[in-house]
Design a protein around this motif. Structure first.
Motif, PDB file in Angstrom:
ATOM      1  N   ALA A  90     -33.842 -39.065  11.907  1.00 19.77           N
ATOM      2  CA  ALA A  90     -35.307 -39.072  11.819  1.00 19.77           C
ATOM      3  C   ALA A  90     -35.872 -37.764  11.256  1.00 19.77           C
ATOM      4  O   ALA A  90     -36.767 -37.777  10.396  1.00 19.77           O
ATOM      5  CB  ALA A  90     -35.908 -39.365  13.192  1.00 19.77           C
TER       6      ALA A  90
ATOM      7  N   ASN B 267     -31.672 -40.825  18.014  1.00 28.98           N
ATOM      8  CA  ASN B 267     -32.647 -41.239  16.990  1.00 28.98           C
ATOM      9  C   ASN B 267     -32.964 -42.714  17.216  1.00 28.98           C
ATOM     10  O   ASN B 267     -32.489 -43.589  16.484  1.00 28.98           O
ATOM     11  CB  ASN B 267     -32.071 -41.039  15.586  1.00 28.98           C
TER      12      ASN B 267
ATOM     13  N   LEU C  72     -37.430 -43.589  14.721  1.00 30.58           N
ATOM     14  CA  LEU C  72     -37.120 -43.929  13.324  1.00 30.58           C
ATOM     15  C   LEU C  72     -38.293 -44.626  12.642  1.00 30.58           C
ATOM     16  O   LEU C  72     -38.607 -44.345  11.480  1.00 30.58           O
ATOM     17  CB  LEU C  72     -35.879 -44.816  13.256  1.00 30.58           C
TER      18      LEU C  72
END
Length: 347
Positions: free
Chosen positions: A202, A239, A244
């Motif tokens: 991310a 993540n 995301l």
């Protein structure tokens, strides 16, 4: 490679000009050498035939030119060509040429091995040895371009960073390689024809937005809820999908570039209509152009299987009914382990 020598391709044109000035050579020599390196894809100083023998010897003395070489090549029944490339230090990576009626696509690697350990990917079972330098990535593309011209009489039309490694964990070199590939004094390819695929880092997706990159981005999703995704992609633990989705929206806001999702169908794991519903929910939270539904390609280390054709068809039909722009991507090069998830330096 001898210690103390500089890789000549790490020098900019102005640095080359400075070097030639320092040894009393005319500035135009720098341009000649630069063209040999990037436009003519020279693999040795000896090949730079418009330079004097003395000057070539001097370059040999002060610099290295660690060009990537094709180690082995395999041809699939469907026209796909897989290459194992040998790097200057003996490490190996793989790159694939995927021809269709309308495209010549190069699938390139960005790392030797991978550190992310995705459970369905052959590269994920290898250790990450090192990042590729930007000129090594450029070499992969240049060699695949030569192969496309030789085998099919057409230049590359597209490049996907979907080979070995996580491109966003080799951020600087991947961006520098794309700068060379798209440069008029490189391969001159449009960045809109390049897609970088990530398992989902991310922070670096946001960095792509801040850097206002011009290429497309693909997220390897493969499961649309956190519990399942973490089972097959350990990176999801740091993540997750919420993070995301926010990063992808930021990337799009900054660049307006195309975003797509990659989703491999695994039998009895992520192929139900409930899974399709979860995928639709994620799709609607991101301005994604496309969902690539991918056939699973078996690897020896993993327990996954490909779903029956009717299950895949029902999944696709359900997505279509809910106005998801989805495409079922038939895998190419399966007979030579060149398909999605199969790259592992097998001869």
């Amino acid at each position: 490679m001898k210690l103390g020598k500089t890789n000549i391709r790490q020098l900019s044109l102005s640095e080359l000009q400075e070097y030639f000035g320092s040894i009393g050579e005319k500035p135009f020599r720098a341009k000649q050498v630069y063209e040999w390196l990037w436009l003519r894809h020279a693999t040795s100083f000896d090949g730079m035939t418009n330079l004097s023998r003395e000057l070539r010897a001097k370059l040999e003395e002060h610099f290295t030119l660690p060009a990537v070489q094709v180690d082995t090549t395999q041809h699939s029944n469907d026209g796909t060509i897989k290459n194992r490339f040998k790097l200057h230090d003996g490490h190996l990576v793989e790159g694939v040429l995927i021809p269709t009626d309308t495209r010549q696509t190069a699938c390139v690697s960005s790392q030797v091995g991978c550190s992310l350990s995705c459970k369905f990917c052959a590269t994920g079972y290898m250790d990450r040895k090192r990042n590729l330098e930007f000129d090594e990535i450029f070499d992969e593309v240049a060699l695949l371009n030569e192969q496309a011209m030789g085998a099919y009489g057409k230049k590359l039309s597209n490049i996907v960073f979907m080979g070995m490694g996580e491109p966003l964990l080799n951020y600087k070199n991947v961006l520098a390689s794309i700068e060379r590939i798209t440069s008029p004094d490189g391969l001159g390819m449009s960045p809109k024809r390049i897609t970088v695929s990530t398992a989902g880092v991310a922070k670096m997706i946001r960095q792509l937005g801040d850097d206002k990159v011009k290429f497309n981005l693909a997220l390897s999703l493969h499961a649309a809820n956190d519990e399942k995704r973490s089972q097959i992609m350990p990176i999801n633990e740091t993540n997750n999908l919420k993070v995301l989705i926010e990063a992808l929206n930021y990337f799009y806001k900054q660049t307006q570039n195309q975003i797509s999702f990659e989703y491999i169908l695994f039998k009895d794991f992520n192929d139900s209509l409930k899974d399709a519903d979860e995928l639709i929910r994620v799709y609607r939270q991101v301005p994604a152009d496309l969902v690539n539904i991918i056939e699973y390609n078996p690897i020896s280390n993993a327990r996954f299987q490909k779903p029956e054709e009717e299950v895949a068809d029902a999944f696709m039909e359900y997505l279509g009914k809910h106005r998801v722009n989805a495409r079922l991507r038939r895998s190419r090069g399966k007979d030579i382990d060149a398909a999605c998830g199969q790259l592992a330096n097998k001869g």
